[in-house]
Design a protein around this motif. Structure first.
Motif, PDB file in Angstrom:
ATOM      1  N   ARG A  16       0.822  -1.208   0.000  1.00  6.02           N
ATOM      2  CA  ARG A  16       0.000   0.000   0.000  1.00  6.02           C
ATOM      3  C   ARG A  16       0.856   1.258   0.000  1.00  6.02           C
ATOM      4  NH1 ARG A  16      -5.442  -0.214   1.522  1.00  6.02           N
ATOM      5  NH2 ARG A  16      -6.262  -2.348   1.414  1.00  6.02           N
ATOM      6  N   VAL A  17       0.259   2.339  -0.501  1.00  6.72           N
ATOM      7  CA  VAL A  17       0.950   3.631  -0.599  1.00  6.72           C
ATOM      8  C   VAL A  17       0.836   4.346   0.746  1.00  6.72           C
ATOM      9  CG1 VAL A  17       1.095   5.830  -1.810  1.00  6.72           C
ATOM     10  CG2 VAL A  17       0.407   3.758  -3.057  1.00  6.72           C
ATOM     11  N   PRO A  18       1.953   4.681   1.393  1.00  7.52           N
ATOM     12  CA  PRO A  18       1.899   5.278   2.731  1.00  7.52           C
ATOM     13  C   PRO A  18       1.764   6.796   2.714  1.00  7.52           C
ATOM     14  CG  PRO A  18       4.163   4.851   2.134  1.00  7.52           C
ATOM     15  CD  PRO A  18       3.343   4.399   0.956  1.00  7.52           C
ATOM     16  N   PHE A  19       0.981   7.288   3.658  1.00  4.20           N
ATOM     17  CA  PHE A  19       0.839   8.725   3.893  1.00  4.20           C
ATOM     18  C   PHE A  19       0.959   8.979   5.386  1.00  4.20           C
ATOM     19  CE2 PHE A  19      -1.277   8.238  -0.151  1.00  4.20           C
ATOM     20  CZ  PHE A  19      -1.050   9.423  -0.830  1.00  4.20           C
ATOM     21  N   TYR A  20       1.553  10.114   5.746  1.00  2.00           N
ATOM     22  CA  TYR A  20       1.547  10.574   7.128  1.00  2.00           C
ATOM     23  C   TYR A  20       0.217  11.267   7.425  1.00  2.00           C
ATOM     24  CZ  TYR A  20       6.663  10.019   6.784  1.00  2.00           C
ATOM     25  OH  TYR A  20       7.931   9.532   6.591  1.00  2.00           O
ATOM     26  N   LEU A  21      -0.092  11.373   8.714  1.00  2.00           N
ATOM     27  CA  LEU A  21      -1.295  12.086   9.145  1.00  2.00           C
ATOM     28  C   LEU A  21      -0.996  13.536   9.500  1.00  2.00           C
ATOM     29  CD1 LEU A  21      -2.886   9.360  11.464  1.00  2.00           C
ATOM     30  CD2 LEU A  21      -3.297   9.764   9.028  1.00  2.00           C
ATOM     31  N   SER A  22       0.271  13.896   9.498  1.00  2.00           N
ATOM     32  CA  SER A  22       0.683  15.247   9.888  1.00  2.00           C
ATOM     33  C   SER A  22       1.889  15.666   9.063  1.00  2.00           C
ATOM     34  CB  SER A  22       1.044  15.270  11.378  1.00  2.00           C
ATOM     35  OG  SER A  22       1.753  16.452  11.715  1.00  2.00           O
ATOM     36  N   PRO A  23       2.004  16.954   8.724  1.00  2.13           N
ATOM     37  CA  PRO A  23       3.209  17.431   8.027  1.00  2.13           C
ATOM     38  C   PRO A  23       4.420  17.494   8.945  1.00  2.13           C
ATOM     39  CG  PRO A  23       1.766  19.261   8.524  1.00  2.13           C
ATOM     40  CD  PRO A  23       1.016  18.021   8.918  1.00  2.13           C
ATOM     41  N   ASP A  24       4.214  17.176  10.234  1.00  2.00           N
ATOM     42  CA  ASP A  24       5.325  17.150  11.184  1.00  2.00           C
ATOM     43  C   ASP A  24       5.459  15.748  11.775  1.00  2.00           C
ATOM     44  OD1 ASP A  24       7.465  18.510  12.411  1.00  2.00           O
ATOM     45  OD2 ASP A  24       6.318  18.766  14.256  1.00  2.00           O
ATOM     46  N   ALA A  25       5.229  14.731  10.935  1.00  5.18           N
ATOM     47  CA  ALA A  25       5.299  13.344  11.385  1.00  5.18           C
ATOM     48  C   ALA A  25       6.700  12.996  11.883  1.00  5.18           C
ATOM     49  CB  ALA A  25       4.893  12.409  10.245  1.00  5.18           C
ATOM     50  N   GLU A  26       6.758  12.024  12.782  1.00  3.67           N
ATOM     51  CA  GLU A  26       8.027  11.667  13.417  1.00  3.67           C
ATOM     52  C   GLU A  26       9.082  11.229  12.405  1.00  3.67           C
ATOM     53  OE1 GLU A  26       9.126   7.966  16.167  1.00  3.67           O
ATOM     54  OE2 GLU A  26       7.964   9.489  17.247  1.00  3.67           O
ATOM     55  N   ARG A  27       8.699  10.368  11.457  1.00  5.61           N
ATOM     56  CA  ARG A  27       9.675   9.897  10.470  1.00  5.61           C
ATOM     57  C   ARG A  27      10.174  11.045   9.577  1.00  5.61           C
ATOM     58  NH1 ARG A  27      11.550   5.758  12.848  1.00  5.61           N
ATOM     59  NH2 ARG A  27      10.222   3.929  12.951  1.00  5.61           N
ATOM     60  N   TRP A  28       9.295  11.945   9.217  1.00 12.75           N
ATOM     61  CA  TRP A  28       9.692  13.096   8.407  1.00 12.75           C
ATOM     62  C   TRP A  28      10.633  13.989   9.197  1.00 12.75           C
ATOM     63  CZ3 TRP A  28      11.474  15.570   4.747  1.00 12.75           C
ATOM     64  CH2 TRP A  28      11.182  16.889   4.391  1.00 12.75           C
TER      65      TRP A  28
ATOM     66  N   GLY B 130      19.615   6.620  11.976  1.00  5.57           N
ATOM     67  CA  GLY B 130      18.811   5.454  12.310  1.00  5.57           C
ATOM     68  C   GLY B 130      18.702   4.475  11.167  1.00  5.57           C
ATOM     69  N   ALA B 131      18.211   3.280  11.500  1.00  9.53           N
ATOM     70  CA  ALA B 131      18.205   2.159  10.555  1.00  9.53           C
ATOM     71  C   ALA B 131      17.141   2.276   9.479  1.00  9.53           C
ATOM     72  CB  ALA B 131      18.005   0.849  11.329  1.00  9.53           C
ATOM     73  N   HIS B 132      16.187   3.184   9.631  1.00  9.61           N
ATOM     74  CA  HIS B 132      15.118   3.310   8.635  1.00  9.61           C
ATOM     75  C   HIS B 132      15.580   3.981   7.347  1.00  9.61           C
ATOM     76  CE1 HIS B 132      12.432   2.448  12.048  1.00  9.61           C
ATOM     77  NE2 HIS B 132      11.576   2.086  11.122  1.00  9.61           N
ATOM     78  N   TRP B 133      16.744   4.646   7.386  1.00 12.27           N
ATOM     79  CA  TRP B 133      17.111   5.520   6.276  1.00 12.27           C
ATOM     80  C   TRP B 133      18.321   5.012   5.508  1.00 12.27           C
ATOM     81  CZ3 TRP B 133      13.027   8.150   5.681  1.00 12.27           C
ATOM     82  CH2 TRP B 133      12.276   8.551   6.791  1.00 12.27           C
ATOM     83  N   SER B 134      18.345   5.305   4.220  1.00  9.54           N
ATOM     84  CA  SER B 134      19.429   4.897   3.337  1.00  9.54           C
ATOM     85  C   SER B 134      20.562   5.913   3.376  1.00  9.54           C
ATOM     86  CB  SER B 134      18.907   4.771   1.901  1.00  9.54           C
ATOM     87  OG  SER B 134      18.528   6.057   1.410  1.00  9.54           O
ATOM     88  N   ASP B 135      21.690   5.522   2.793  1.00  8.54           N
ATOM     89  CA  ASP B 135      22.795   6.471   2.673  1.00  8.54           C
ATOM     90  C   ASP B 135      22.395   7.656   1.796  1.00  8.54           C
ATOM     91  OD1 ASP B 135      24.407   4.903   4.250  1.00  8.54           O
ATOM     92  OD2 ASP B 135      25.357   3.869   2.554  1.00  8.54           O
ATOM     93  N   ALA B 136      21.549   7.390   0.788  1.00  2.58           N
ATOM     94  CA  ALA B 136      21.063   8.477  -0.071  1.00  2.58           C
ATOM     95  C   ALA B 136      20.262   9.480   0.741  1.00  2.58           C
ATOM     96  CB  ALA B 136      20.219   7.907  -1.207  1.00  2.58           C
ATOM     97  N   ALA B 137      19.496   9.001   1.709  1.00  2.02           N
ATOM     98  CA  ALA B 137      18.714   9.902   2.565  1.00  2.02           C
ATOM     99  C   ALA B 137      19.625  10.798   3.387  1.00  2.02           C
ATOM    100  CB  ALA B 137      17.805   9.089   3.477  1.00  2.02           C
ATOM    101  N   ARG B 138      20.710  10.230   3.892  1.00  2.00           N
ATOM    102  CA  ARG B 138      21.619  11.015   4.737  1.00  2.00           C
ATOM    103  C   ARG B 138      22.401  12.065   3.944  1.00  2.00           C
ATOM    104  NH1 ARG B 138      21.140   6.326   7.984  1.00  2.00           N
ATOM    105  NH2 ARG B 138      22.332   4.963   6.579  1.00  2.00           N
TER     106      ARG B 138
END
Length: 254
Positions: free
Chosen positions: A115-127, A136-144
């Protein structure tokens, strides 16, 4: 209708069109008014102002937010949809994060990654994690290697996803997360989340795949040059053109 430099309709931007304080009424000398005859109780209460009630909480009216790198936007617009099987030019998710979502089952069938994920807030924790350096382990080297201002936020109403939605009251891949299936059950869970003031920062709405790009009502961007870049992409691709609005607070580091 004309727009201000931030992409909002004329008169709706508090920065470009600051609201002036109401002028104070001139003072007049106090005079003693004759004592009025007390009105009957019924006539006193009949004209009392009504207390405004808050609109009902409905999942279909909930704003949802999908964050993507600007270099992924052109392909989304060309495809006319957000797709879980798309190969983004900039993939910010780590292999571990993808594996966790691919192995997290949903009671209605399939897994979270379907499924396509959406946050419920523009200030979501993952964002917030992503724009603060993607530790953290959720993110790629490209993200960093990215900056918060490299991203755009696609905004829609949950109703654009249809009735076959799943509302997660936390990270959809986490073991303790609870899921509600469909708009009716999702509305009940959303009301509980609001009543407890919990789950907004971590919760997700999982939309059916694909999610139509025509359902995106607005694209939030960090500054005017990015607004112009997004508008150029949408103009070149053609098709659906959402409103593009500059809103720097969505992209600031904590």
């Amino acid at each position: 209708m004309a727009e201000c430099i931030h992409g909002f309709d004329e008169g709706l931007c508090d920065i470009c069109y600051p609201r002036s304080a109401p002028a104070s009424a001139p003072r007049t000398a106090a005079t003693r008014a004759p004592r009025a005859t007390r009105a009957p109780a019924a006539s006193r209460t009949a004209g009392a102002p009504r207390v405004a009630t808050a609109p009902p909480v409905l999942l279909s009216a909930q704003r949802i937010y999908h964050v993507t790198h600007i270099r992924n936007l052109e392909m989304i617009a060309i495809d006319g949809a957000l797709r879980v099987d798309a190969e983004p030019e900039v993939d910010v998710s780590s292999a571990l994060a993808r594996e966790m979502r691919e192995s997290a089952p949903l009671a209605g069938g399939g897994v979270v990654a379907d499924r396509v994920p959406f946050y419920l807030s523009p200030d979501a924790e993952r964002w917030r994690e992503l724009r603060d350096g993607a530790a953290g382990a959720h993110w790629s080297d490209a993200a960093r290697a990215t900056r918060p201002t490299d991203f755009v936020v696609l905004v829609a109403d949950a109703r654009a996803a249809g009735d076959d939605v799943v509302l997660a009251d936390g990270d959809a891949a986490a073991p303790a997360t609870r899921f509600a299936f469909g708009m009716e059950a999702g509305t009940q869970q959303l009301r509980r989340m609001r009543a407890l003031d919990a789950g907004y920062a971590t919760g997700e709405l999982l939309a059916p795949n694909p999610f139509p790009f025509s359902g995106v009502a607005l694209i939030g961007v960090p500054h005017e040059p990015m607004r112009d870049r997004v508008r150029d992409i949408l103009r070149e691709v053609g098709g659906h053109v959402p409103k593009v609005a500059v809103y720097p607070p969505w992209f600031q580091r904590d």
